[in-house]
Design an enzyme around this catalytic site. Structure first.
Site, PDB file in Angstrom:
ATOM      1  N   SER A 274      -4.307 -10.475   2.336  1.00  0.00           N
ATOM      2  CA  SER A 274      -4.033  -9.858   3.653  1.00  0.00           C
ATOM      3  C   SER A 274      -4.944 -10.325   4.714  1.00  0.00           C
ATOM      4  O   SER A 274      -5.763 -11.279   4.526  1.00  0.00           O
ATOM      5  CB  SER A 274      -4.594  -8.319   3.241  1.00  0.00           C
ATOM      6  OG  SER A 274      -4.715  -7.524   4.392  1.00  0.00           O
TER       7      SER A 274
ATOM      8  N   TYR B  59     -10.261  -1.255   0.641  1.00  0.00           N
ATOM      9  CA  TYR B  59      -9.085  -2.405   0.595  1.00  0.00           C
ATOM     10  C   TYR B  59      -9.687  -3.593   1.045  1.00  0.00           C
ATOM     11  O   TYR B  59      -9.304  -4.743   0.652  1.00  0.00           O
ATOM     12  CB  TYR B  59      -7.902  -1.764   1.405  1.00  0.00           C
ATOM     13  CG  TYR B  59      -6.717  -2.658   1.472  1.00  0.00           C
ATOM     14  CD1 TYR B  59      -5.828  -2.473   0.602  1.00  0.00           C
ATOM     15  CD2 TYR B  59      -6.414  -3.774   2.627  1.00  0.00           C
ATOM     16  CE1 TYR B  59      -4.654  -3.393   0.496  1.00  0.00           C
ATOM     17  CE2 TYR B  59      -5.356  -4.386   2.422  1.00  0.00           C
ATOM     18  CZ  TYR B  59      -4.378  -4.259   1.439  1.00  0.00           C
ATOM     19  OH  TYR B  59      -3.401  -4.967   1.487  1.00  0.00           O
TER      20      TYR B  59
END
Length: 295
Positions: free
Chosen positions: A138, A151
């Site tokens: 990400s 996350y």
């Protein structure tokens, strides 16, 4: 093509978009996800594109799941050529407010899951003399944002793990380790996120399509670049973090509180983090069609 491609998180979002892309190219697929309903829907979509598909309903947060997936893939197809680790879970909330079970499940799914994937599949790659593992990281593998700390932590960890593993594989020229680093992607992960902020979550704009990320995954699997970024606009955050860290921290907090967490009230929820929410699944979350001021 006739490759055997294993995709974790294959029932929705990036994983499902990647599965459909490989299906159209004649790959034989192993799709892994918790939700049997969405998994069967994704498998049917890939079969309509002409692929042979083995759907496996496994929870990749559990330690034995990766090895079970490898064994099933070998039993069905005899080899594994590409392994795509795309399964992921998301949560919104401060570090203090995020429930421990939600935090721990995100770590299990996003970080320990891919680490176990690699440990399970690498012996097969060594035996074959070839194989590629693609980790879906990400933008948050390289930068951070408030209220999504679990996350962020897992994606930072995943990038570090992939880089270390890539160094270990330098003596194995047939084995390749790749990382794809997308920015905000139009998938259902945000609707399915755990949320204890009392606000409605929204991906930070601009949002790219999951199909675009799937193309990047396929290119990464057969290309030379070890790390591939998707979504140029948001990657401007990386140099800002280095050159002006204080400004970056304040700016990201403001962006998250205004664009990432809208003022529309939302109840506390564990989303689909702890247990699957059975539905047919989808590639898109519909975010690219939502006006910026809504939600």
């Amino acid at each position: 093509m006739n490759q055997v491609v294993v995709i974790t998180g294959g029932s929705r979002g990036i994983g499902r978009a990647t599965a459909v892309r490989y299906a159209r190219r004649g790959a034989r697929l192993v799709l892994i996800a918790r939700d049997r309903t969405a998994l069967d829907s994704a498998a049917a979509e890939c079969r309509r594109a002409g692929a042979q598909v083995l759907p496996l309903s496994l929870d990749l947060a559990l330690p034995e799941s990766a090895q079970r997936a490898v064994d099933a893939a070998i039993l069905r197809f005899g080899r594994i050529d590409v392994w795509v680790s795309a399964a992921s879970a998301f949560s919104y909330g401060s570090v203090e407010d995020t429930p421990a079970p939600v935090r721990d499940r995100i770590v299990e799914t996003n970080l320990l899951g891919p680490m176990r994937d690699a440990q399970a599949v690498l012996p097969r790659f060594r035996g074959q003399g070839s194989g590629t593992i693609v980790f879906v990281g990400s933008l948050y593998s390289q930068v951070a944002s408030a209220y999504v700390a679990p996350y962020v932590a897992t994606k930072h960890g995943l990038l570090g793990f992939a880089r270390a593993l890539r160094q270990e594989m330098l003596g194995q020229p047939g084995i390749r380790v790749r990382v794809v680093l997308p920015a905000s992607v139009d998938t259902p992960i945000y609707q399915r996120a755990a949320n204890v902020t009392r606000r409605t979550p929204h991906p930070l704009p601009p949002v790219v399509s999951a199909t675009r990320v799937a193309r990047a995954i396929e290119r990464a699997a057969k290309g030379r670049r070890p790390e591939v970024s998707v979504g140029v606009a948001q990657f401007a955050a990386r140099p800002l973090r280095v050159l002006a860290p204080g400004l970056y921290d304040r700016g990201m907090r403001i962006l998250q509180r205004t664009l990432g967490l809208r003022r529309r009230p939302a109840p506390d929820s564990a989303g689909a983090v702890l247990i699957p929410l059975h539905d047919p699944g989808a590639i898109s979350g519909g975010w690219r069609r939502i006006p910026r001021g809504s939600r």
